[in-house]
Design a protein around this motif. Structure first.
Motif, mmCIF file in Angstrom:
data_model
loop_
_atom_site.group_PDB
_atom_site.id
_atom_site.type_symbol
_atom_site.label_atom_id
_atom_site.label_comp_id
_atom_site.label_asym_id
_atom_site.label_seq_id
_atom_site.Cartn_x
_atom_site.Cartn_y
_atom_site.Cartn_z
ATOM 1 N N ALA A 361 0.642 -1.512 0.196
ATOM 2 C CA ALA A 361 -0.021 -0.345 -0.258
ATOM 3 C C ALA A 361 0.843 1.297 0.383
ATOM 4 O O ALA A 361 2.029 1.094 0.167
ATOM 5 C CB ALA A 361 -0.594 0.130 1.290
ATOM 6 N N LEU A 362 0.154 2.463 -1.185
ATOM 7 C CA LEU A 362 0.910 3.797 -0.554
ATOM 8 C C LEU A 362 0.118 4.830 -0.063
ATOM 9 O O LEU A 362 -1.120 4.593 -0.362
ATOM 10 C CB LEU A 362 1.317 3.887 -2.367
ATOM 11 N N ILE A 363 0.983 5.386 1.013
ATOM 12 C CA ILE A 363 -0.080 7.125 1.474
ATOM 13 C C ILE A 363 0.446 7.907 0.821
ATOM 14 O O ILE A 363 1.940 7.614 1.830
ATOM 15 C CB ILE A 363 0.042 6.486 2.936
ATOM 16 N N GLN A 410 4.909 17.435 1.928
ATOM 17 C CA GLN A 410 4.041 15.897 1.179
ATOM 18 C C GLN A 410 4.955 15.180 1.278
ATOM 19 O O GLN A 410 6.494 14.840 1.340
ATOM 20 C CB GLN A 410 3.739 16.109 -0.084
ATOM 21 N N PHE A 411 4.419 13.674 2.254
ATOM 22 C CA PHE A 411 5.430 12.653 3.233
ATOM 23 C C PHE A 411 4.352 12.051 1.847
ATOM 24 O O PHE A 411 3.297 11.470 1.781
ATOM 25 C CB PHE A 411 4.725 12.896 4.608
ATOM 26 N N LEU A 412 5.361 10.400 2.339
ATOM 27 C CA LEU A 412 4.881 9.792 1.633
ATOM 28 C C LEU A 412 4.865 8.273 2.245
ATOM 29 O O LEU A 412 6.060 8.062 3.002
ATOM 30 C CB LEU A 412 5.536 9.178 -0.183
ATOM 31 N N VAL A 413 4.201 7.381 2.688
ATOM 32 C CA VAL A 413 4.324 6.014 3.456
ATOM 33 C C VAL A 413 4.030 4.640 2.870
ATOM 34 O O VAL A 413 3.148 4.340 1.879
ATOM 35 C CB VAL A 413 3.092 5.903 4.072
ATOM 36 N N LEU A 414 5.394 4.172 2.113
ATOM 37 C CA LEU A 414 5.759 3.022 1.626
ATOM 38 C C LEU A 414 5.013 1.636 2.957
ATOM 39 O O LEU A 414 5.944 1.409 3.840
ATOM 40 C CB LEU A 414 6.044 2.710 0.767
ATOM 41 N N ILE A 415 4.135 0.376 2.638
ATOM 42 C CA ILE A 415 3.014 -0.127 3.129
ATOM 43 C C ILE A 415 3.327 -1.455 2.432
ATOM 44 O O ILE A 415 2.421 -1.577 2.115
ATOM 45 C CB ILE A 415 1.882 -0.275 4.042
ATOM 46 N N ALA A 455 -3.580 4.324 -1.632
ATOM 47 C CA ALA A 455 -3.454 3.891 -2.875
ATOM 48 C C ALA A 455 -3.188 2.468 -2.805
ATOM 49 O O ALA A 455 -1.997 2.165 -1.463
ATOM 50 C CB ALA A 455 -2.940 4.041 -4.650
ATOM 51 N N LEU A 456 -3.634 1.306 -3.381
ATOM 52 C CA LEU A 456 -3.288 -0.670 -3.281
ATOM 53 C C LEU A 456 -1.899 -1.023 -4.869
ATOM 54 O O LEU A 456 -3.331 -0.761 -5.749
ATOM 55 C CB LEU A 456 -4.388 -0.745 -2.919
ATOM 56 N N PHE A 457 -0.998 -0.814 -4.436
ATOM 57 C CA PHE A 457 -1.087 -2.223 -5.362
ATOM 58 C C PHE A 457 -1.075 -3.998 -5.541
ATOM 59 O O PHE A 457 -0.907 -4.081 -4.240
ATOM 60 C CB PHE A 457 0.623 -2.072 -5.789
ATOM 61 N N PRO A 458 -1.848 -4.131 -6.097
ATOM 62 C CA PRO A 458 -1.320 -3.860 -7.725
ATOM 63 C C PRO A 458 -3.418 -3.648 -8.479
ATOM 64 O O PRO A 458 -3.759 -3.366 -9.276
ATOM 65 C CB PRO A 458 -1.425 -5.080 -8.414
ATOM 66 N N GLN A 459 -3.996 -3.175 -7.181
ATOM 67 C CA GLN A 459 -5.519 -3.085 -7.477
ATOM 68 C C GLN A 459 -5.616 -1.872 -8.228
ATOM 69 O O GLN A 459 -6.568 -1.746 -9.350
ATOM 70 C CB GLN A 459 -6.264 -3.225 -6.708
ATOM 71 N N ASP A 460 -4.867 -0.841 -7.343
ATOM 72 C CA ASP A 460 -4.966 0.976 -7.892
ATOM 73 C C ASP A 460 -3.684 1.320 -9.134
ATOM 74 O O ASP A 460 -4.576 2.106 -10.482
ATOM 75 C CB ASP A 460 -5.028 1.297 -6.759
ATOM 76 N N LEU A 467 1.291 3.924 -9.602
ATOM 77 C CA LEU A 467 0.105 4.181 -8.007
ATOM 78 C C LEU A 467 0.627 5.859 -7.077
ATOM 79 O O LEU A 467 -0.319 5.727 -6.495
ATOM 80 C CB LEU A 467 1.551 3.147 -7.081
ATOM 81 N N LEU A 468 2.255 6.103 -7.413
ATOM 82 C CA LEU A 468 1.359 7.796 -6.820
ATOM 83 C C LEU A 468 0.841 8.789 -7.024
ATOM 84 O O LEU A 468 0.368 8.908 -5.987
ATOM 85 C CB LEU A 468 3.362 7.887 -7.416
ATOM 86 N N ARG A 469 0.520 8.366 -8.770
ATOM 87 C CA ARG A 469 -1.127 8.988 -9.166
ATOM 88 C C ARG A 469 -2.491 9.439 -8.505
ATOM 89 O O ARG A 469 -2.509 10.257 -7.474
ATOM 90 C CB ARG A 469 -0.995 9.654 -10.895
ATOM 91 N N ALA A 470 -2.567 7.740 -8.583
ATOM 92 C CA ALA A 470 -3.317 7.427 -7.403
ATOM 93 C C ALA A 470 -3.657 8.311 -5.774
ATOM 94 O O ALA A 470 -4.383 8.524 -5.966
ATOM 95 C CB ALA A 470 -3.572 5.779 -7.532
#
Length: 756
Positions: A361-363, A410-415, A455-460, A467-470
């Motif tokens: 997942a990506l936040i 802006q921050f990004l969290v890769l889960i 956003a969820l990989f690979p669904q989104d 994924l970043l755009r989503a």
């Protein structure tokens, strides 16, 4: 006698073979090869010319035997002389050697034709001269061993000279007995000289290598069966070895990080097995005091004490590697928060979205109203706040959640290892909870809220950029909500985002191509329901695509700053339509045009509007300006002077959407307006008591200020009668009239004017 000569010739041949075998061991010394063949040819010449030749015999066979013997003896002499010159480093004189050899052979053959004894004397003379020449070259400036060999050459020359003296055909036992001993001593001397010189050169080479290895800045090490058996000073310094005694006791495994030990063992096996192996590698090594080195090295095969070994040529590249690591860290980390930056996040997303990658997942999270902190408290406080947020999130978020900073706020969290929405939702809620506690920075406590998109990989999306755009699309949707919020991405957001971008890109071309038109919604007087004017509503007709709703392109025009050009076009279209109606009917009812507060940023807006009305020959009261309540309040400093200018010139101004903003009733007194338009949110609940009370109070205040009160969004007769009863002076809405084309509005206007 014959046996003595044969024994002497055999010994010469054996000594010649010995020299040739020595030359095969060290081929650089050509003189050894020349002397070896010289001795062999000498044995052939003695055998054929002396031992097997009987004096006085004639015939073709004996002539050929004599010729071969002479050829061998002169060839032996030529090689002997050439070897001596080569030993001394003199030019070999190849250009002169062959003519001299031929000349000697011609002399011998010619004398043999006269008398064989003359040929023997000539051959012996040539051998004497050649031996003494060798003695001169070997003895001149030589050491003891070389002078001894020179004496042997002198002696062998005397032996050659004694041959024809003691016997006309050189068959004297004295000559050959002395020759046997002298030739053997000379041969042994030449062997010793050759061996000594070879050893000396080998010793010099070893000393040179030792000197080069000693002063070399490159570390040289020899490893055999995973044991260090040699290290030069540079290698010893590199690994912290104090002296050579510590070389053999060094534990090589202790110098290799555990994760690299198997790689090192495999490389050692490959090098030992392949004599042509040359393997370049680089990596981390540990010194005896556990300091970390970064080594660039070449591993190659090296025979050492008759066994294969690995030669390492090493450079301590730690300084350069530290610089490279610093540059890489600078390129991949944010200097302010020490978090991984956008470059790192993009590269990591590329790795995580490879073929067969696991779900994650990506936040995308953005701080709400962070710019206010910079503007009011300064960028130093803003930077301190960002650092504090980064520290708190890094400490508290779970290990599988990697926090990065994309830029600004802006921050990004890769889960990673997250397969469903629940895991991502838990992290998002934890982030929101962590920010509920205020941050103490700059001597004050600051509360911070986040808006996050998930956003969820690979669904989104199937790749990192998608994924970043989503996640960004979902984050921007979340920012539209009040307070901290997070939203999961859905596919509809992609369409909305693409539409928004497409509209923004096409808007400028559409304004230039004048793809816009106006529709006119009528306004009616309360009670009589007579037409009292119109509101101009802009419409965009995109060629081939149809009509674009104003709710899509008006905000886009304001975001891109193109609202000014669009507003000018709307005013121009409205003025032209008014001019047409004036020419057609001779009279007009006012048309209201909505104006963006951004248009009021131009100090010349009001003057330009009045100039446009004058250019069309229109009375100023033919056009009414509408501005929203929120815009008027937010831009009061710019709006108020120009509204006053327009009012003084006779252009009426209306406050639109009243009731949606702060609804400060004092604004009705401060603004130079003639009309207040009540928003449909105030009219829709009518005739409910509470809504009626608000509308009644507003109408009462409006009447006291001499304002017209327009009820917008009237869609039922009940609403219309309630609005009339409460004091509204004008009605506008679908009940009485929908937006009309210019032609239809003209017909309605014609009917209204004819009824007066």
């Amino acid at each position: 006698m014959t046996w003595l000569i044969l024994i002497s010739a055999s010994l010469n041949a054996l000594l010649g073979l010995t020299l040739l075998l020595l030359w095969r061991i060290e081929r650089r010394h050509a003189y050894v090869r020349m002397w070896g063949w010289s001795w062999i040819l000498l044995s052939v010449g003695l055998t054929l010319g002396v031992a097997l030749a009987e004096p006085g015999l004639v015939g073709l066979r004996y002539d050929l035997q004599a010729l071969v013997a002479s050829f061998s003896l002169m060839g032996s002499l030529s090689l002997q002389v050439a070897g001596a010159r080569d030993y001394r480093g003199l030019p070999r004189g190849r250009g002169r050697g062959l003519p001299v050899f031929i000349a000697m052979m011609v002399v011998i053959v010619a004398l043999a034709g006269i008398d064989q004894r003359f040929a023997v004397i000539a051959g012996a003379s040539f051998l004497v001269v050649g031996a003494w020449l060798c003695a001169w070259w070997m003895g001149r400036g030589g050491d003891g061993g070389e002078r001894f060999v020179a004496l042997c050459f002198v002696a062998i020359g005397l032996v050659h000279a004694s041959g024809p003296i003691l016997d006309p055909f050189s068959r004297s036992p004295i000559t050959h007995t002395l020759g046997l001993y002298v030739q053997m001593v000379l041969s042994l001397g030449l062997l010793l000289l050759s061996v000594r010189r070879a050893h000396a050169e080998a010793r010099r080479q070893a000393e040179r290598f030792e000197q080069l290895a000693h002063v070399s800045l490159q570390g040289l090490a020899v490893i055999q069966q995973h044991k260090l058996i040699y290290a030069n000073p540079a290698a010893m310094t590199m690994f912290g070895l104090r002296d050579e005694a510590h070389v053999g006791r060094l534990d090589l495994q202790a110098t290799i990080p555990p994760e690299l030990q198997e790689e090192a063992r495999e490389r050692h096996r490959r090098v030992l097995a392949d004599p042509a192996a040359r393997i370049e590698w680089e990596g981390t090594r540990l010194t005896t005091d556990q300091r970390r080195l970064y080594v660039r090295s070449l591993s190659s095969h090296l025979p050492w004490d008759d066994a294969p070994a690995e030669l390492l040529v090493m450079i301590d590249d730690s300084s350069r590697q530290k610089a490279v690591d610093a540059l890489r860290r600078q390129a991949l980390h944010d200097e302010l928060t020490d978090l991984p930056n956008r470059n790192f996040a993009v590269e990591r997303l590329r790795e995580l979205t490879g073929h067969g990658a696991a779900p994650f997942a990506l936040i995308s999270a953005d701080l709400d109203r962070f710019q206010l902190v910079n503007e009011t408290l300064g960028h130093e406080v803003g930077d301190a706040l960002l650092r504090a947020i980064a520290r708190r999130l890094c400490r508290q978020l779970p290990p599988q959640a990697m926090l990065t900073r994309l830029g600004e706020d802006q921050f990004l969290v890769l889960i990673e290892e997250t397969r469903d929405r629940a895991g991502a939702q838990a992290v998002a809620e934890q982030m929101m909870a962590l920010l509920e506690t205020p941050f103490a920075v700059g001597g004050t406590e600051l509360y911070v809220h986040l808006s996050a998109g998930i956003a969820l990989f690979p669904q989104d999306a199937a790749d990192g950029p998608g994924l970043l755009r989503a996640a960004d699309s979902a984050m921007h949707r979340a920012k539209g909500r009040a307070g901290a919020a997070y939203i999961f991405f859905d596919s509809a957001m992609n369409g909305a985002t693409r539409t928004r971008l497409e509209i923004e890109q096409a808007l400028g071309r559409a304004i230039a191509a004048r793809e816009f038109l106006l529709e006119y919604q009528p306004k009616f007087a309360a009670g009589s329901r007579k037409l009292v004017g119109f509101e101009a509503l802009v419409r965009w007709e995109r060629p081939g695509l149809g009509r674009v709703p104003p709710v899509d392109f008006i905000p886009a025009a304001e975001r891109t700053g193109q609202i000014k050009a669009l507003g000018e076009l709307i005013l121009e279209l409205a003025a032209r339509q008014l001019r047409g109606w004036l020419q057609r009917f001779g009279r007009l009812l006012p048309v209201a045009v909505n104006v963006s507060p951004l248009q009021f940023e131009d100090a010349g807006f009001s003057a330009r509007l009045l100039a446009g009305l004058q250019a069309q020959g229109l009375p100023h009261e033919a056009m009414e300006i509408e501005i929203t309540e929120t815009a008027a309040i937010g831009h009061l400093g710019r709006v108020l002077p120009q509204l006053a200018h327009l009012k003084s010139a006779g252009v009426h101004c209306a406050l639109d959407d009243f009731g949606t903003g702060q609804s400060s009733l004092t604004m009705l007194r401060q603004l130079p307006i003639a009309t207040v338009k009540l928003d449909r949110s105030m009219i829709d609940p009518l005739p409910e008591a509470q809504a009626a009370a608000v509308v009644s109070a507003t109408c009462a205040l409006g009447r006291s200020l001499g304002l017209q009160i327009v009820a917008e969004g009237v869609e039922t007769e009940t609403q219309a009668r309630a609005a009339e009863a409460l004091g509204c002076t004008q009605l506008q809405g679908y009940l009485l009239g929908r937006p009309l084309s210019a032609e239809a509005a003209g017909e309605l206007l014609a009917g209204a004017l004819s009824a007066v």
